[in-house]
Design an enzyme around this catalytic site. Sequence first.
Site, PDB file in Angstrom:
ATOM      1  N   GLY A  64       2.678  -6.223  -1.072  1.00 41.80           N
ATOM      2  CA  GLY A  64       4.100  -6.052  -1.135  1.00 41.80           C
ATOM      3  C   GLY A  64       4.124  -4.942  -0.170  1.00 41.80           C
ATOM      4  N   GLN A  96       7.862  -5.337  -8.347  1.00 43.51           N
ATOM      5  CA  GLN A  96       8.028  -5.463 -10.006  1.00 43.51           C
ATOM      6  C   GLN A  96       9.072  -6.359 -10.807  1.00 43.51           C
ATOM      7  OE1 GLN A  96       6.407  -3.464 -11.592  1.00 43.51           O
ATOM      8  NE2 GLN A  96       5.323  -2.204 -10.114  1.00 43.51           N
ATOM      9  N   SER A 110       3.637  -9.116  -4.827  1.00 41.62           N
ATOM     10  CA  SER A 110       2.344  -8.729  -4.734  1.00 41.62           C
ATOM     11  C   SER A 110       1.493  -9.563  -5.540  1.00 41.62           C
ATOM     12  CB  SER A 110       2.133  -7.485  -4.777  1.00 41.62           C
ATOM     13  OG  SER A 110       0.648  -7.286  -4.415  1.00 41.62           O
ATOM     14  N   HIS A 165      -1.253  -8.722  -7.059  1.00 41.42           N
ATOM     15  CA  HIS A 165      -2.098  -8.170  -8.290  1.00 41.42           C
ATOM     16  C   HIS A 165      -1.318  -7.529  -9.199  1.00 41.42           C
ATOM     17  CE1 HIS A 165      -1.235  -3.958  -7.179  1.00 41.42           C
ATOM     18  NE2 HIS A 165      -0.886  -4.359  -5.952  1.00 41.42           N
ATOM     19  N   THR A 223      -6.817 -14.388  10.052  1.00 38.27           N
ATOM     20  CA  THR A 223      -7.357 -15.745   9.083  1.00 38.27           C
ATOM     21  C   THR A 223      -6.574 -15.884   7.791  1.00 38.27           C
ATOM     22  OG1 THR A 223      -9.107 -16.079  10.586  1.00 38.27           O
ATOM     23  CG2 THR A 223      -8.922 -17.222   8.421  1.00 38.27           C
ATOM     24  N   CYS A 264       1.031   4.068  -5.511  1.00 39.46           N
ATOM     25  CA  CYS A 264       0.747   4.245  -3.976  1.00 39.46           C
ATOM     26  C   CYS A 264       0.983   5.749  -3.647  1.00 39.46           C
ATOM     27  CB  CYS A 264       1.808   3.421  -3.366  1.00 39.46           C
ATOM     28  SG  CYS A 264       1.222   1.815  -3.317  1.00 39.46           S
TER      29      CYS A 264
END
Length: 376
Positions: free
Chosen positions: A69, A175, A195, A197, A233, A322
Amino acid sequence: MIYFDFAATTPLDSEAAEVFVQASTEYFGNSSSLHDIGGQSQDLLENCREELANLLGVNKKGLYFTSGGSEGNFLAIEALLSAPKKPGKHIIAGMSEHSSIHGVLSRLEGYSLTYLPLNSSGLIDIEVLERAITPETVLVTVQHVNSEIGTIQPIEDIDSICREHDIHFHSDFVQSFGKIELKKIAPLVSSFSFSGHKIYGPKGVGVAYIDPAISWSPFFPGGSHERGFRPGTVNVPAIAAMTAAAQKINDQLGPSHDRFLELRGTLMESIDPIKEFVHIYQADPDSQLPSIIGLRIFGIEGQWMMLECNRHGFAISTGSACQIGMQAPAKVTQALGLSPQEGKEFIRISFGKTTKREDVVKLGETIVDIVNKFKN
């Protein structure tokens, strides 16, 4: 340890993990290689892109795979600013945006920034947004679901205003993806990000979407991967695992929402004995993600409460992962107009698919005991 920090990250789903291993061993080729092994990897990559586009109701040509994200927010905003709808150097953002949004905006040179506060319900005031717009405004960025209190911003209303004024609109969906049906909302914005995860997929993988009608210029020059959107990659195994997790979580949107509503009610009941010391920041049910509960306990620092809960075997948080390690309070507390001291009293509890009712009751009772001992 009982986990109540699903808004920060989630465990990898076992089926997604199996997909990751299979893709890593059977589809290991570089998706940009021209031989058959590379072609197999490329086919899997494009199947994942198409499946995620179908889940979101958007054109797959606008989906780009990223590292998550934060990178998605950065690259999407840079892409939009490379192709504004009109001349101008003014950007409007929510004051409570994720740190990755504040990070990209703070590095921009020559732009003026306006940050929108939240009202007492944790929502952007649409009238305040309209008043903030100038002829120079080229971008509005507002997070769909706040990561710290779970309020759901009125994306449709914001989009309507942005279209009326020829303004790009970016929204952080980190979220909301996997928790809210996005098929009606995703096609409205100029760009969004999410994101892996946060939805029981792997860490280090995510998606950014840019409306294919926008002729953006790449931030990284000379990149050959993801049609020039980012270098490196492509992580096909992680993308395949994230897609598997996305399919699984989107199939359970309705039942999960109902279960989280019940768990939220259970926590409210369990902390009722200390309600005079507690303020929960939330909107009406229609504008509130039930799995995230942001609250203050008057006179008790959130970091101390988090450590006490940890000592009793419960993992909660004081806000966005974060920002952990920084001494400043969560950005949402500033957006809500709280003082620095009040902001330090903030804690966040978030539920996931393994959260049990009896564990929620235990957490509530533990918080009540901690507060009573502290107050006495």
